[in-house]
Design a protein around this motif. Structure first.
Motif, PDB file in Angstrom:
ATOM      1  N   CYS A 145       0.797  -1.171  -0.160  1.00  0.00           N
ATOM      2  CA  CYS A 145       0.065  -0.006  -0.006  1.00  0.00           C
ATOM      3  C   CYS A 145       0.848   1.355   0.056  1.00  0.00           C
ATOM      4  CB  CYS A 145      -0.996   0.016   1.287  1.00  0.00           C
ATOM      5  SG  CYS A 145      -2.058   1.683   1.334  1.00  0.00           S
ATOM      6  N   PRO A 146       0.630   2.198  -0.835  1.00  0.00           N
ATOM      7  CA  PRO A 146       1.489   3.322  -0.977  1.00  0.00           C
ATOM      8  C   PRO A 146       1.398   4.439   0.182  1.00  0.00           C
ATOM      9  CG  PRO A 146      -0.243   3.442  -2.545  1.00  0.00           C
ATOM     10  CD  PRO A 146      -0.352   2.207  -2.107  1.00  0.00           C
ATOM     11  N   THR A 147      -0.086   4.148   0.839  1.00  0.00           N
ATOM     12  CA  THR A 147      -0.378   5.160   2.134  1.00  0.00           C
ATOM     13  C   THR A 147       0.189   4.502   3.449  1.00  0.00           C
ATOM     14  OG1 THR A 147      -2.311   5.569   0.793  1.00  0.00           O
ATOM     15  CG2 THR A 147      -2.219   6.458   2.850  1.00  0.00           C
ATOM     16  N   CYS A 148      -0.081   3.371   3.505  1.00  0.00           N
ATOM     17  CA  CYS A 148       0.403   2.666   4.958  1.00  0.00           C
ATOM     18  C   CYS A 148       1.379   1.716   4.769  1.00  0.00           C
ATOM     19  CB  CYS A 148      -0.762   2.242   5.746  1.00  0.00           C
ATOM     20  SG  CYS A 148      -1.723   0.936   5.187  1.00  0.00           S
ATOM     21  N   THR A 149       2.014   1.232   6.029  1.00  0.00           N
ATOM     22  CA  THR A 149       2.690  -0.140   5.683  1.00  0.00           C
ATOM     23  C   THR A 149       2.190  -1.568   5.531  1.00  0.00           C
ATOM     24  OG1 THR A 149       2.515  -0.429   8.147  1.00  0.00           O
ATOM     25  CG2 THR A 149       4.333   0.992   7.267  1.00  0.00           C
ATOM     26  N   SER A 150       0.817  -1.570   5.380  1.00  0.00           N
ATOM     27  CA  SER A 150       0.270  -2.515   5.096  1.00  0.00           C
ATOM     28  C   SER A 150       0.356  -3.079   3.689  1.00  0.00           C
ATOM     29  CB  SER A 150      -1.360  -2.594   4.989  1.00  0.00           C
ATOM     30  OG  SER A 150      -2.099  -3.817   4.763  1.00  0.00           O
ATOM     31  N   GLU A 151       0.468  -4.786   3.493  1.00  0.00           N
ATOM     32  CA  GLU A 151       0.790  -5.379   2.277  1.00  0.00           C
ATOM     33  C   GLU A 151      -0.365  -6.314   1.783  1.00  0.00           C
ATOM     34  OE1 GLU A 151       4.543  -7.205   2.417  1.00  0.00           O
ATOM     35  OE2 GLU A 151       5.407  -5.343   2.693  1.00  0.00           O
ATOM     36  N   ARG A 152      -1.688  -6.082   2.283  1.00  0.00           N
ATOM     37  CA  ARG A 152      -2.438  -6.906   1.999  1.00  0.00           C
ATOM     38  C   ARG A 152      -3.931  -6.156   1.603  1.00  0.00           C
ATOM     39  NH1 ARG A 152       0.199 -10.503   3.999  1.00  0.00           N
ATOM     40  NH2 ARG A 152       0.126 -12.523   4.871  1.00  0.00           N
ATOM     41  N   PHE A 153      -4.494  -6.350   0.862  1.00  0.00           N
ATOM     42  CA  PHE A 153      -5.744  -6.004   0.204  1.00  0.00           C
ATOM     43  C   PHE A 153      -6.752  -6.861  -0.123  1.00  0.00           C
ATOM     44  CE2 PHE A 153      -2.621  -2.966  -1.144  1.00  0.00           C
ATOM     45  CZ  PHE A 153      -3.228  -1.541  -1.274  1.00  0.00           C
ATOM     46  N   ARG A 154      -7.989  -6.204   0.315  1.00  0.00           N
ATOM     47  CA  ARG A 154      -9.135  -7.288   0.176  1.00  0.00           C
ATOM     48  C   ARG A 154      -9.954  -7.015  -1.042  1.00  0.00           C
ATOM     49  NH1 ARG A 154     -13.537  -5.252   2.280  1.00  0.00           N
ATOM     50  NH2 ARG A 154     -12.297  -3.842   3.757  1.00  0.00           N
ATOM     51  N   ALA A 155     -10.299  -7.741  -1.644  1.00  0.00           N
ATOM     52  CA  ALA A 155     -11.070  -7.668  -3.205  1.00  0.00           C
ATOM     53  C   ALA A 155     -12.442  -7.724  -2.645  1.00  0.00           C
ATOM     54  CB  ALA A 155     -10.786  -8.679  -4.137  1.00  0.00           C
ATOM     55  N   ASN A 156     -13.649  -6.959  -3.114  1.00  0.00           N
ATOM     56  CA  ASN A 156     -14.847  -7.152  -2.775  1.00  0.00           C
ATOM     57  C   ASN A 156     -15.926  -7.405  -3.783  1.00  0.00           C
ATOM     58  OD1 ASN A 156     -14.941  -4.624  -3.472  1.00  0.00           O
ATOM     59  ND2 ASN A 156     -15.547  -3.560  -1.513  1.00  0.00           N
ATOM     60  N   GLY A 157     -15.335  -7.312  -4.938  1.00  0.00           N
ATOM     61  CA  GLY A 157     -16.011  -7.710  -6.114  1.00  0.00           C
ATOM     62  C   GLY A 157     -16.607  -6.546  -6.910  1.00  0.00           C
ATOM     63  N   LEU A 171     -11.610  -3.136  -8.006  1.00  0.00           N
ATOM     64  CA  LEU A 171     -11.143  -2.265  -6.940  1.00  0.00           C
ATOM     65  C   LEU A 171     -10.889  -3.274  -5.788  1.00  0.00           C
ATOM     66  CD1 LEU A 171     -13.728   0.440  -7.420  1.00  0.00           C
ATOM     67  CD2 LEU A 171     -11.522   0.179  -8.128  1.00  0.00           C
ATOM     68  N   VAL A 172      -9.728  -3.021  -5.183  1.00  0.00           N
ATOM     69  CA  VAL A 172      -9.182  -3.508  -3.932  1.00  0.00           C
ATOM     70  C   VAL A 172      -9.019  -2.706  -2.815  1.00  0.00           C
ATOM     71  CG1 VAL A 172      -8.456  -5.802  -4.713  1.00  0.00           C
ATOM     72  CG2 VAL A 172      -6.980  -3.746  -4.564  1.00  0.00           C
ATOM     73  N   LEU A 173      -9.513  -3.180  -1.623  1.00  0.00           N
ATOM     74  CA  LEU A 173      -9.345  -2.100  -0.333  1.00  0.00           C
ATOM     75  C   LEU A 173      -8.215  -2.639   0.544  1.00  0.00           C
ATOM     76  CD1 LEU A 173     -12.982  -1.987   0.356  1.00  0.00           C
ATOM     77  CD2 LEU A 173     -11.588  -0.254  -0.785  1.00  0.00           C
TER      78      LEU A 173
END
Length: 182
Positions: free
Chosen positions: A19-31, A47-49
């Motif tokens: 993620c370019p905003t925070c340090t997370s490396e996981r995104f959730r796809a919601n369809g 789109l992924v969150l």
């Protein structure tokens, strides 16, 4: 005794991407999809969150494609935000390569054995089917399906009581069979 086990997804896998905003490396796809038209050319994104900050990222599905070259049912499914289409697209190796992502299937699948597996008595022949391309070690599936520890499955394999045409200690996502001898 021939038994069929099925590895089934329970939810969409997490997308591994920084993620370019925070340090997370996981995104959730919601369809959810976004489709943008520029004259006769279409762009489409999945789109992924971000799981950390909630920021939205776009995974490119279609890029500068002529409207007539896109199947109408595919376009309808994107406009309807079809979660099954999102699952299909995340399985596509070309989409993952183009967007430089990987998938995290941890906790996103289950093993359906159809009931408890008898370990005593007859030889157990099992056919394992994958409902989606979920990379899993067969040793883990056998341990979970038979109610054994992985160490016990490894010892059965070393003793020759667990036999298969494929290597059971590597990750795979293709259907396979194995035989467990008493």
């Amino acid at each position: 005794m021939l038994t069929t086990w099925v590895v089934m997804p329970t939810r969409l896998p997490l997308v591994l991407r920084r993620c370019p905003t925070c340090t997370s490396e996981r995104f959730r796809a919601n369809g959810k999809f976004r489709v943008n038209a520029n004259h006769k050319l279409l762009d489409a994104w999945l789109l992924v969150l971000c799981t950390g900050c909630g920021d939205t990222a776009k995974l490119t599905v279609l890029e500068r494609r002529h409207v007539r070259s896109i199947r109408p049912e595919l376009l309808d499914r994107m406009h309807d935000n079809d979660p099954l289409l999102a699952a299909e697209l995340l399985q596509d190796p070309e989409l993952r390569r183009r967007n430089r992502i990987a998938l995290d299937w941890e906790g996103a699948w289950r093993l359906d054995t159809g009931g408890p597996a008898p370990l005593e008595g007859d030889v157990l022949d099992v056919s394992v089917r994958f409902a989606a391309r979920i990379p899993v070690r067969p040793v883990r599936l056998i341990a979970e399906g038979c109610g054994l520890s992985r160490a016990e499955v490894e010892s059965l394999l070393a003793e020759g009581n667990l036999v298969s045409a494929i290597r059971l200690n590597t990750r795979l996502w293709a259907d396979f069979t194995f035989t467990l001898k008493p």
